[in-house]
Design an enzyme around this catalytic site. Structure first.
Site, PDB file in Angstrom:
ATOM      1  N   GLY A   1       0.870  -1.360  -0.013  1.00 22.46           N
ATOM      2  CA  GLY A   1       0.088   0.079  -0.117  1.00 22.46           C
ATOM      3  C   GLY A   1       0.947   1.199   0.019  1.00 22.46           C
ATOM      4  O   GLY A   1       0.393   2.371  -0.427  1.00 22.46           O
TER       5      GLY A   1
ATOM      6  N   GLU B   1       1.633   1.824  -3.626  1.00 22.59           N
ATOM      7  CA  GLU B   1       0.351   2.102  -4.103  1.00 22.59           C
ATOM      8  C   GLU B   1      -0.050   3.543  -3.944  1.00 22.59           C
ATOM      9  O   GLU B   1      -0.384   4.296  -4.688  1.00 22.59           O
ATOM     10  CB  GLU B   1      -0.754   1.456  -3.840  1.00 22.59           C
ATOM     11  CG  GLU B   1      -0.551  -0.025  -4.248  1.00 22.59           C
ATOM     12  CD  GLU B   1      -1.391  -1.211  -3.768  1.00 22.59           C
ATOM     13  OE1 GLU B   1      -1.281  -1.300  -2.538  1.00 22.59           O
ATOM     14  OE2 GLU B   1      -2.096  -2.072  -4.650  1.00 22.59           O
TER      15      GLU B   1
ATOM     16  N   GLU C   1       2.718  -8.089  -1.620  1.00 16.89           N
ATOM     17  CA  GLU C   1       1.645  -8.883  -1.001  1.00 16.89           C
ATOM     18  C   GLU C   1       1.539 -10.264  -1.328  1.00 16.89           C
ATOM     19  O   GLU C   1       0.940 -11.251  -0.450  1.00 16.89           O
ATOM     20  CB  GLU C   1       0.296  -8.182  -1.572  1.00 16.89           C
ATOM     21  CG  GLU C   1       0.171  -6.827  -1.139  1.00 16.89           C
ATOM     22  CD  GLU C   1       0.802  -5.635  -1.963  1.00 16.89           C
ATOM     23  OE1 GLU C   1       1.662  -6.217  -2.482  1.00 16.89           O
ATOM     24  OE2 GLU C   1       0.385  -4.640  -1.598  1.00 16.89           O
TER      25      GLU C   1
HETATM   26  C1  HXC Z   1       2.214  -3.618  10.480  1.00 20.93           C
HETATM   27  C2  HXC Z   1       4.602  -3.510  10.133  1.00 20.93           C
HETATM   28  C3  HXC Z   1       4.563  -3.428   8.518  1.00 20.93           C
HETATM   29  C4  HXC Z   1       3.357  -3.545   8.056  1.00 20.93           C
HETATM   30  C5  HXC Z   1       6.573  -3.418   9.144  1.00 20.93           C
HETATM   31  N1  HXC Z   1       5.913  -3.320  10.489  1.00 20.93           N
HETATM   32  N2  HXC Z   1       5.794  -3.356   8.214  1.00 20.93           N
HETATM   33  N3  HXC Z   1       3.652  -3.461  10.884  1.00 20.93           N
HETATM   34  N4  HXC Z   1       2.222  -3.582   8.940  1.00 20.93           N
HETATM   35  N5  HXC Z   1       3.104  -3.394   6.669  1.00 20.93           N
HETATM   36  C6  HXC Z   1       6.494  -3.426  11.802  1.00 20.93           C
HETATM   37  C7  HXC Z   1       7.165  -4.721  12.085  1.00 20.93           C
HETATM   38  O1  HXC Z   1       6.386  -5.514  12.403  1.00 20.93           O
HETATM   39  C8  HXC Z   1       8.218  -4.082  13.104  1.00 20.93           C
HETATM   40  O2  HXC Z   1       7.402  -4.091  14.309  1.00 20.93           O
HETATM   41  C9  HXC Z   1       8.492  -2.522  12.768  1.00 20.93           C
HETATM   42  O3  HXC Z   1       7.738  -2.184  11.795  1.00 20.93           O
HETATM   43  C10 HXC Z   1       9.894  -2.756  11.954  1.00 20.93           C
HETATM   44  O4  HXC Z   1       9.972  -3.670  10.932  1.00 20.93           O
HETATM   45  P1  HXC Z   1      11.067  -4.638  10.648  1.00 20.93           P
HETATM   46  O5  HXC Z   1      10.537  -5.756  10.244  1.00 20.93           O
HETATM   47  O6  HXC Z   1      11.683  -5.109  12.379  1.00 20.93           O
HETATM   48  O7  HXC Z   1      12.062  -3.955  10.055  1.00 20.93           O
HETATM   49  P2  HXC Z   1      13.319  -4.442   8.841  1.00 20.93           P
HETATM   50  O8  HXC Z   1      13.661  -5.766   9.683  1.00 20.93           O
HETATM   51  O9  HXC Z   1      14.090  -3.269   8.783  1.00 20.93           O
HETATM   52  O10 HXC Z   1      12.225  -4.863   7.705  1.00 20.93           O
HETATM   53  C11 HXC Z   1      11.581  -3.805   7.132  1.00 20.93           C
HETATM   54  C12 HXC Z   1      10.543  -4.409   6.225  1.00 20.93           C
HETATM   55  C13 HXC Z   1       9.725  -5.368   6.749  1.00 20.93           C
HETATM   56  C14 HXC Z   1      11.277  -5.036   4.950  1.00 20.93           C
HETATM   57  C15 HXC Z   1       9.827  -3.323   5.372  1.00 20.93           C
HETATM   58  O11 HXC Z   1       9.164  -4.670   8.019  1.00 20.93           O
HETATM   59  C16 HXC Z   1       8.589  -5.934   6.063  1.00 20.93           C
HETATM   60  O12 HXC Z   1       8.745  -6.626   5.228  1.00 20.93           O
HETATM   61  N6  HXC Z   1       7.422  -5.323   6.273  1.00 20.93           N
HETATM   62  C17 HXC Z   1       6.014  -5.578   5.670  1.00 20.93           C
HETATM   63  C18 HXC Z   1       5.921  -5.426   4.092  1.00 20.93           C
HETATM   64  C19 HXC Z   1       4.673  -5.733   3.367  1.00 20.93           C
HETATM   65  O13 HXC Z   1       4.648  -7.143   3.365  1.00 20.93           O
HETATM   66  N7  HXC Z   1       4.101  -4.859   2.910  1.00 20.93           N
HETATM   67  C20 HXC Z   1       2.497  -4.926   2.196  1.00 20.93           C
HETATM   68  C21 HXC Z   1       1.654  -5.182   3.240  1.00 20.93           C
HETATM   69  S1  HXC Z   1       0.041  -5.666   2.363  1.00 20.93           S
HETATM   70  P3  HXC Z   1       7.887  -4.586  15.668  1.00 20.93           P
HETATM   71  O14 HXC Z   1       6.774  -4.469  16.796  1.00 20.93           O
HETATM   72  O15 HXC Z   1       8.308  -6.014  15.427  1.00 20.93           O
HETATM   73  O16 HXC Z   1       8.980  -3.680  16.142  1.00 20.93           O
HETATM   74  C22 HXC Z   1      -0.628  -4.302   1.743  1.00 20.93           C
HETATM   75  C23 HXC Z   1      -1.853  -4.495   1.007  1.00 20.93           C
HETATM   76  C24 HXC Z   1      -2.192  -3.268   0.632  1.00 20.93           C
HETATM   77  O17 HXC Z   1      -0.034  -3.387   1.998  1.00 20.93           O
HETATM   78  C25 HXC Z   1      -3.616  -3.137  -0.257  1.00 20.93           C
HETATM   79  C26 HXC Z   1      -4.562  -2.892   0.792  1.00 20.93           C
HETATM   80  C27 HXC Z   1      -6.085  -2.665   0.341  1.00 20.93           C
END
Ligand code: HXC
Length: 261
Positions: free
Chosen positions: A112, A115, A135
């Site tokens: 997102g 996006e 995703e």
């Molecule tokens: C909730 C999130 C998050 C997310 C990161 N965090 N991304 N929490 N939702 N999308 C939180 C982690 O859980 C963590 O919390 C803190 O932020 C720091 O992240 P880390 O993972 O520890 O950091 P790092 O190792 O540097 O990795 C960064 C990263 C990774 C590569 C960006 O966080 C990651 O892969 N995030 C998810 C990315 C993702 O899949 N996005 C798509 C989401 S679905 P804590 O509490 O552990 O400190 C989407 C759908 C859109 O977007 C459409 C909707 C209609």
């Protein structure tokens, strides 16, 4: 309109640029309903403010936005997702903003977050920016325009690659493929983006809005219709004082001062 924001910060620069900073640092600016509501309110408030000529959306050094908040969605049923319309409930608000919106992206712009950046009129990226639609790794697909806007921006091959593998692309690859308009060193990101925004704000607001509207037309409808739409808008700008001012300033070798009339 909310004036007390909790998960975004809002400021103006030189009284003519609105800057919105996403501010959920612990979650890497993961998008949730509150953030999207506040963002929508802030955008509408700047759009309605006559003095504001351009709007910037930015995040932190580490993340523009790491996507929709996965914690909030993890236990959703189909009914929750469908009825709640999580983060996309007011997504189209951004498209209703008539002044230019620039995304200044550093760090992660994923899911997102990518996006959201693509909803802006153009993207200026810091050299540490990382874009992606991961995703697929979560067992879902992009849900806020990723499978539609990414192919239009970077072509089918790269959009498929990104959506199917979930890999990230860096700022250089993003610029090469047309997703971002400029890449700048991280410590120059705000300076460069603000420079562009100030420049835009000094132009005729009417001409700026018309240019934005016309470029957006290039993505909908046919070329023939788009070209005619552009031509008629071009003609209509001769009804503005700003056109007289702009051309008179050029002819008389002075700087134009637009009054947005
Ligand atoms: C909730 C999130 C998050 C997310 C990161 N965090 N991304 N929490 N939702 N999308 C939180 C982690 O859980 C963590 O919390 C803190 O932020 C720091 O992240 P880390 O993972 O520890 O950091 P790092 O190792 O540097 O990795 C960064 C990263 C990774 C590569 C960006 O966080 C990651 O892969 N995030 C998810 C990315 C993702 O899949 N996005 C798509 C989401 S679905 P804590 O509490 O552990 O400190 C989407 C759908 C859109 O977007 C459409 C909707 C209609």
């Amino acid at each position: 309109i909310t004036l007390a924001y909790e998960v975004i910060e809002v400021r103006t620069e030189a009284d003519k640029v609105g800057v919105i900073t996403l501010n959920r640092p612990k979650q890497l600016n993961a998008l949730n309903s509150q953030l999207m509501d506040e963002l929508g309110d802030a955008l509408k408030a700047f759009d309605a403010d006559e003095k504001i000529g351009c709007i910037i959306i930015t995040g932190s050094e580490k993340a523009f936005a790491a996507g929709a908040d996965i914690t909030a969605m993890a236990k959703f049923s189909f009914a929750d997702a469908y009825k709640g319309d999580f983060i996309t409930r007011n997504w189209e608000t951004i498209r209703t903003i008539r002044k230019p919106v620039i995304a200044a992206v550093s760090g992660f712009a994923l899911g997102g977050g990518c996006e959201l950046a693509m909803m802006c009129d153009f993207i200026i990226a810091a050299d540490n920016a990382k874009f992606g639609q991961p995703e697929i790794k979560l067992g879902v697909i992009p849900g806020a325009g990723g499978t539609q806007r990414l192919p239009r921006a970077v072509g089918k091959a790269k959009a498929m690659d990104l959506a199917l593998t979930g890999r990230m692309m860096d700022a250089q690859e993003a610029e090469r493929s047309g997703l971002v308009s400029r890449v700048v060193p991280l410590d120059k990101l705000m300076e460069e983006t603000l420079g562009a925004a100030l420049q835009i704000s000094d132009f005729s607001q009417i001409a700026v809005m018309a240019a934005k509207e016309s470029v957006n037309r290039a993505f909908e409808g046919t070329l023939a219709d788009g070209v005619m739409f552009e031509r008629r808008l071009f003609h209509s700008l001769f009804a503005t004082s700003d056109q007289k001012e702009g051309m008179d300033a050029f002819v008389n070798k002075r700087k134009a001062v637009f009054t947005h009339q």
